[in-house]
Design a protein around this motif. Structure first.
Motif, mmCIF file in Angstrom:
data_model
loop_
_atom_site.group_PDB
_atom_site.id
_atom_site.type_symbol
_atom_site.label_atom_id
_atom_site.label_comp_id
_atom_site.label_asym_id
_atom_site.label_seq_id
_atom_site.Cartn_x
_atom_site.Cartn_y
_atom_site.Cartn_z
ATOM 1 N N TYR A 21 -9.186 -6.155 -4.986
ATOM 2 C CA TYR A 21 -8.731 -4.858 -4.471
ATOM 3 C C TYR A 21 -9.506 -3.787 -5.236
ATOM 4 O O TYR A 21 -8.964 -3.054 -6.063
ATOM 5 N N PHE A 44 2.400 1.638 -3.390
ATOM 6 C CA PHE A 44 1.308 1.962 -4.304
ATOM 7 C C PHE A 44 0.968 3.451 -4.215
ATOM 8 O O PHE A 44 0.877 4.150 -5.231
ATOM 9 N N GLU A 45 0.782 3.942 -3.000
ATOM 10 C CA GLU A 45 0.399 5.349 -2.805
ATOM 11 C C GLU A 45 1.492 6.309 -3.250
ATOM 12 O O GLU A 45 1.201 7.365 -3.815
ATOM 13 N N LYS A 92 0.826 -1.205 0.000
ATOM 14 C CA LYS A 92 0.000 0.000 0.000
ATOM 15 C C LYS A 92 0.865 1.262 0.000
ATOM 16 O O LYS A 92 0.585 2.218 -0.720
ATOM 17 N N GLU A 101 -8.667 0.261 -5.467
ATOM 18 C CA GLU A 101 -7.389 0.535 -6.133
ATOM 19 C C GLU A 101 -7.436 0.137 -7.610
ATOM 20 O O GLU A 101 -7.063 0.922 -8.480
ATOM 21 N N ILE A 140 -0.506 -4.576 -7.531
ATOM 22 C CA ILE A 140 -1.753 -5.152 -7.003
ATOM 23 C C ILE A 140 -1.726 -6.666 -7.226
ATOM 24 O O ILE A 140 -1.570 -7.123 -8.357
#
Length: 140
Positions: free
Chosen positions: A49, A12-13, A9, A52, A42
């Motif tokens: 998910y 990803f962010e 996460k 996202e 992902i």
């Protein structure tokens, strides 16, 4: 709905934020490249998910529309059906796919996607003024 592991996460962010910066500066190719990198983070099945995966693919397609790169938009429109398994299905995926097919000149496919989206959304998918050309085509 599955949630990304904290370490995934965080990566990803960071990538999404970088992509947003590139987008704000009209570096659309770099923005898409970063979104594709985030897609690869992902886990499969990506549709678990939901938030996202769906928003990421939608952002790629929207950016492709800005660039008029409908061939790449088609590649991602095909993937949108692999996203957002637990999202309320109001025809958004079909509407996006219909727009892509329309822009590529595949009018028969576009009309079928628009029909499904129209049925699922009870006509709401055409609500935005920017969708007027698609509504006009669909009604013709």
């Amino acid at each position: 709905m599955a949630t990304l592991l904290p370490q995934i996460k965080e990566k990803f962010e960071i990538i999404i934020n970088e992509s947003n910066e590139k987008f704000k500066n009209a570096n659309y190719d770099e923005s898409i490249f970063l979104l594709e990198e985030a897609w690869d983070l992902i886990p499969s099945p990506k549709g678990l998910y939901s938030e996202e995966s769906y928003h990421l693919v939608k952002d790629i397609i929207d950016t492709c529309f800005i660039k008029n790169d409908f061939k790449k938009a088609k590649e991602w429109a095909d993937k949108i059906f692999l996203t957002g398994f637990d999202r309320i299905d109001s025809g958004g995926k079909e509407f996006i796919s219909g727009k892509v097919a329309f822009e590529l000149g595949d009018l028969e496919t576009a009309k079928e996607f628009f029909r499904i989206a129209n049925d699922k959304s009870e006509g709401r998918c055409f609500g935005s003024p920017k969708n007027a050309k698609y509504l006009k085509f669909f009604k013709s």
